[in-house]
Scaffold this motif. Structure first.
Motif, PDB file in Angstrom:
ATOM      1  N   GLY A 150       0.794  -1.228   0.000  1.00 52.76           N
ATOM      2  CA  GLY A 150       0.000   0.000   0.000  1.00 52.76           C
ATOM      3  C   GLY A 150       0.825   1.276   0.000  1.00 52.76           C
ATOM      4  N   ALA A 151       2.138   1.159   0.062  1.00 48.01           N
ATOM      5  CA  ALA A 151       2.980   2.366   0.070  1.00 48.01           C
ATOM      6  C   ALA A 151       3.042   3.027  -1.302  1.00 48.01           C
ATOM      7  CB  ALA A 151       4.386   2.023   0.565  1.00 48.01           C
ATOM      8  N   GLY A 152       2.678   2.293  -2.348  1.00 47.44           N
ATOM      9  CA  GLY A 152       2.686   2.870  -3.691  1.00 47.44           C
ATOM     10  C   GLY A 152       3.888   2.475  -4.518  1.00 47.44           C
ATOM     11  N   LYS A 153       4.566   1.393  -4.138  1.00 48.94           N
ATOM     12  CA  LYS A 153       5.802   1.032  -4.829  1.00 48.94           C
ATOM     13  C   LYS A 153       5.584   0.759  -6.318  1.00 48.94           C
ATOM     14  CE  LYS A 153       6.668  -2.415  -2.035  1.00 48.94           C
ATOM     15  NZ  LYS A 153       5.540  -2.307  -1.079  1.00 48.94           N
ATOM     16  N   THR A 154       4.504   0.062  -6.653  1.00 50.48           N
ATOM     17  CA  THR A 154       4.264  -0.269  -8.058  1.00 50.48           C
ATOM     18  C   THR A 154       3.856   0.966  -8.855  1.00 50.48           C
ATOM     19  OG1 THR A 154       3.641  -2.543  -7.508  1.00 50.48           O
ATOM     20  CG2 THR A 154       2.896  -1.683  -9.634  1.00 50.48           C
ATOM     21  N   ALA A 155       2.908   1.716  -8.349  1.00 52.21           N
ATOM     22  CA  ALA A 155       2.425   2.895  -9.082  1.00 52.21           C
ATOM     23  C   ALA A 155       3.510   3.967  -9.193  1.00 52.21           C
ATOM     24  CB  ALA A 155       1.190   3.463  -8.390  1.00 52.21           C
TER      25      ALA A 155
ATOM     26  N   ILE B 202      -2.751   5.946   5.840  1.00 55.09           N
ATOM     27  CA  ILE B 202      -2.580   5.929   4.381  1.00 55.09           C
ATOM     28  C   ILE B 202      -2.580   4.491   3.879  1.00 55.09           C
ATOM     29  CG2 ILE B 202      -0.931   6.375   2.522  1.00 55.09           C
ATOM     30  CD1 ILE B 202      -0.089   8.910   3.956  1.00 55.09           C
ATOM     31  N   LEU B 203      -1.817   3.634   4.541  1.00 63.08           N
ATOM     32  CA  LEU B 203      -1.715   2.242   4.111  1.00 63.08           C
ATOM     33  C   LEU B 203      -3.067   1.532   4.171  1.00 63.08           C
ATOM     34  CD1 LEU B 203       1.607   1.286   5.933  1.00 63.08           C
ATOM     35  CD2 LEU B 203       1.325   1.785   3.501  1.00 63.08           C
ATOM     36  N   TRP B 204      -3.775   1.709   5.293  1.00 63.24           N
ATOM     37  CA  TRP B 204      -5.054   1.019   5.464  1.00 63.24           C
ATOM     38  C   TRP B 204      -6.075   1.481   4.429  1.00 63.24           C
ATOM     39  CZ3 TRP B 204      -7.149  -3.172   6.753  1.00 63.24           C
ATOM     40  CH2 TRP B 204      -8.505  -3.279   7.070  1.00 63.24           C
ATOM     41  N   ASN B 205      -6.111   2.772   4.150  1.00 62.48           N
ATOM     42  CA  ASN B 205      -7.053   3.289   3.155  1.00 62.48           C
ATOM     43  C   ASN B 205      -6.788   2.708   1.768  1.00 62.48           C
ATOM     44  OD1 ASN B 205      -8.572   4.871   4.900  1.00 62.48           O
ATOM     45  ND2 ASN B 205      -7.240   6.656   4.654  1.00 62.48           N
ATOM     46  N   ARG B 206      -5.530   2.341   1.505  1.00 64.14           N
ATOM     47  CA  ARG B 206      -5.177   1.817   0.190  1.00 64.14           C
ATOM     48  C   ARG B 206      -5.378   0.306   0.065  1.00 64.14           C
ATOM     49  NH1 ARG B 206       0.516   5.139  -0.739  1.00 64.14           N
ATOM     50  NH2 ARG B 206      -0.420   7.184  -1.133  1.00 64.14           N
ATOM     51  N   VAL B 207      -5.297  -0.426   1.162  1.00 66.46           N
ATOM     52  CA  VAL B 207      -5.345  -1.888   1.055  1.00 66.46           C
ATOM     53  C   VAL B 207      -6.629  -2.504   1.601  1.00 66.46           C
ATOM     54  CG1 VAL B 207      -2.829  -2.006   1.252  1.00 66.46           C
ATOM     55  CG2 VAL B 207      -4.222  -2.387   3.290  1.00 66.46           C
ATOM     56  N   ARG B 208      -7.461  -1.728   2.266  1.00 69.30           N
ATOM     57  CA  ARG B 208      -8.585  -2.299   2.996  1.00 69.30           C
ATOM     58  C   ARG B 208      -9.580  -3.037   2.115  1.00 69.30           C
ATOM     59  NH1 ARG B 208     -11.524   2.775   5.656  1.00 69.30           N
ATOM     60  NH2 ARG B 208     -12.880   1.107   6.421  1.00 69.30           N
ATOM     61  N   HIS B 209      -9.708  -2.647   0.866  1.00 72.84           N
ATOM     62  CA  HIS B 209     -10.697  -3.285  -0.004  1.00 72.84           C
ATOM     63  C   HIS B 209     -10.078  -4.315  -0.955  1.00 72.84           C
ATOM     64  CE1 HIS B 209     -13.682  -0.601   1.529  1.00 72.84           C
ATOM     65  NE2 HIS B 209     -13.046   0.463   1.096  1.00 72.84           N
TER      66      HIS B 209
END
Length: 203
Positions: A36-41, A131-138
């Motif tokens: 969720g840190a955004g490494k890929t994007a 930030i991490l939770w908002n990105r991975v929660r779903h």
């Protein structure tokens, strides 16, 4: 048993001027940090701006195994996955200047940290729990979060891993409203400040 080597990645296409028009990367840049840190994007955008290949270690493992990370965890276990991950990272680091995205657990390995430091530079994309939770929660593709309380699991992983992520050579903090492009530019500025990683065009 090791996976067979993946085919080498294709180099990015040059633009109409014959180049990407930005700074030249001198060594591999390896993005590390939590899921969720955004490494890929961010890595994909960073590679575009630097005119080099973008390599995702998880994607390389999935391609070689013909299975998703979640399937590999379920079928073969985490220890098997980590061994293959180390093999893939060593292979990617030997490929020359590129932007490399790694899985969240990759930088916890002392062997991987040494491999990265020997010929490249590690960049921790540091993001807080919200930030991490908002990105991975779903998302349902994170095997380590398949627990009764995934948010608590994520918090525990973050607390456990942060001291090792802090060993990265460059640290760039995420911001809630910062775009992918903005974060990529922030990484480039941090790499410039470090020195020895980017050369100005024409150098």
């Amino acid at each position: 048993m090791p996976f067979p080597p993946s085919p080498p990645p294709a180099a990015p296409a040059a633009d109409a001027t014959g180049g990407h028009g930005g700074p030249r990367l001198l060594c591999p840049v390896v993005l590390v940090g939590m899921m969720g840190a955004g490494k890929t994007a961010v890595g994909a955008e960073l590679s575009r701006r630097l005119g080099v290949a973008f390599l995702d270690s998880d994607a390389q493992i999935e391609r070689a195994a013909n299975a998703t990370i979640a399937e590999i965890f379920a079928r073969d276990g985490e220890a098997f996955f980590r061994a293959r991950e180390t093999e893939v990272i060593a292979r990617l680091m030997a490929a020359g200047p590129a932007v490399i995205s790694t899985g969240g657990g990759a930088f916890l390995s002392e062997v991987n940290r040494a491999t990265i430091a020997a010929s490249g530079v590690s960049v921790w994309l540091k993001a807080d729990l919200e930030i991490l939770w908002n990105r991975v929660r779903h998302k349902t593709t994170r095997p380590l979060l398949r627990t009764a309380d995934p948010r608590a699991t994520l918090a525990g992983l973050l607390a456990q891993r942060e001291p090792l992520y802090g060993l990265a050579q460059v640290i760039v903090e995420a911001e809630p409203d910062l775009s992918i492009e903005g974060m990529a530019l922030k990484v480039i500025e941090a790499l410039r400040a470090r020195g020895g990683v980017l050369a100005a065009e024409g150098e």
